[in-house]
Design a protein around this motif. Structure first.
Motif, PDB file in Angstrom:
ATOM      1  N   ARG A  69      84.877  71.594  91.948  1.00 23.82           N
ATOM      2  CA  ARG A  69      84.059  70.404  92.205  1.00 23.82           C
ATOM      3  C   ARG A  69      84.544  69.283  91.294  1.00 23.82           C
ATOM      4  O   ARG A  69      85.073  69.523  90.222  1.00 23.82           O
ATOM      5  CB  ARG A  69      82.591  70.700  91.906  1.00 23.82           C
ATOM      6  CG  ARG A  69      82.013  71.769  92.790  1.00 23.82           C
ATOM      7  CD  ARG A  69      80.636  72.220  92.382  1.00 23.82           C
ATOM      8  NE  ARG A  69      79.807  71.136  91.886  1.00 23.82           N
ATOM      9  CZ  ARG A  69      78.620  71.318  91.353  1.00 23.82           C
ATOM     10  NH1 ARG A  69      78.130  72.531  91.225  1.00 23.82           N
ATOM     11  NH2 ARG A  69      77.913  70.308  90.919  1.00 23.82           N
ATOM     12  N   GLU A  73      80.486  65.336  90.636  1.00 19.61           N
ATOM     13  CA  GLU A  73      79.559  66.331  91.204  1.00 19.61           C
ATOM     14  C   GLU A  73      78.981  67.220  90.135  1.00 19.61           C
ATOM     15  O   GLU A  73      77.790  67.530  90.148  1.00 19.61           O
ATOM     16  CB  GLU A  73      80.284  67.184  92.249  1.00 19.61           C
ATOM     17  CG  GLU A  73      80.630  66.418  93.510  1.00 19.61           C
ATOM     18  CD  GLU A  73      81.506  67.252  94.436  1.00 19.61           C
ATOM     19  OE1 GLU A  73      81.455  66.982  95.643  1.00 19.61           O
ATOM     20  OE2 GLU A  73      82.230  68.145  93.959  1.00 19.61           O
ATOM     21  N   ASN A  78      76.103  62.300  92.545  1.00 14.00           N
ATOM     22  CA  ASN A  78      76.581  62.493  93.907  1.00 14.00           C
ATOM     23  C   ASN A  78      76.689  61.188  94.672  1.00 14.00           C
ATOM     24  O   ASN A  78      77.420  61.117  95.651  1.00 14.00           O
ATOM     25  CB  ASN A  78      75.664  63.459  94.659  1.00 14.00           C
ATOM     26  CG  ASN A  78      75.770  64.860  94.095  1.00 14.00           C
ATOM     27  OD1 ASN A  78      76.819  65.252  93.586  1.00 14.00           O
ATOM     28  ND2 ASN A  78      74.686  65.597  94.174  1.00 14.00           N
ATOM     29  N   VAL A  81      80.211  59.869  94.769  1.00 19.20           N
ATOM     30  CA  VAL A  81      81.162  60.676  95.514  1.00 19.20           C
ATOM     31  C   VAL A  81      81.061  60.385  97.005  1.00 19.20           C
ATOM     32  O   VAL A  81      82.052  60.340  97.707  1.00 19.20           O
ATOM     33  CB  VAL A  81      80.951  62.176  95.216  1.00 19.20           C
ATOM     34  CG1 VAL A  81      81.881  63.022  96.046  1.00 19.20           C
ATOM     35  CG2 VAL A  81      81.148  62.434  93.743  1.00 19.20           C
ATOM     36  N   ASN A  82      79.848  60.223  97.502  1.00 15.12           N
ATOM     37  CA  ASN A  82      79.634  60.030  98.949  1.00 15.12           C
ATOM     38  C   ASN A  82      79.908  58.634  99.388  1.00 15.12           C
ATOM     39  O   ASN A  82      79.826  57.673  98.901  1.00 15.12           O
ATOM     40  CB  ASN A  82      78.204  60.414  99.328  1.00 15.12           C
ATOM     41  CG  ASN A  82      77.971  61.887  99.070  1.00 15.12           C
ATOM     42  OD1 ASN A  82      78.895  62.683  99.144  1.00 15.12           O
ATOM     43  ND2 ASN A  82      76.741  62.242  98.770  1.00 15.12           N
TER      44      ASN A  82
END
Length: 82
Positions: A69, A73, A78, A81-82
């Motif tokens: 990961r 993360e 998060n 990352v998205n």
């Protein structure tokens, strides 16, 4: 730019003034005008901080490799990352 710096350092090497690691980068003038013991202390602090930073970056790389990961993360961030 690198070639210009190499030419600048070349004169220092021939004259015996160049010291390894001395890139001449001191925009705030923190190193100028200091006595030799203070300069030694500042160089030692810089080396130790650099070593600590290398250990920290290595830990991040190991963590990503072993967990599979990303660092973000693992830290619970998060949204980035998205």
């Amino acid at each position: 730019a690198i070639e210009l710096l190499a030419l600048q350092w070349g004169g220092k090497v021939e004259e015996g003034e160049y010291q390894p690691g001395d890139l001449g980068f001191d925009p705030l003038g923190l190193y100028r005008g200091k006595d030799e013991s203070t300069r030694f202390d500042l160089r030692l602090k810089e080396l130790n901080n650099g070593r600590l930073a290398m250990i920290a970056i290595s830990w991040y790389a190991f963590e990503e490799f072993f967990t599979g990961r990303s660092i973000l993360e693992n830290a619970g961030i998060n949204n980035a990352v998205n």
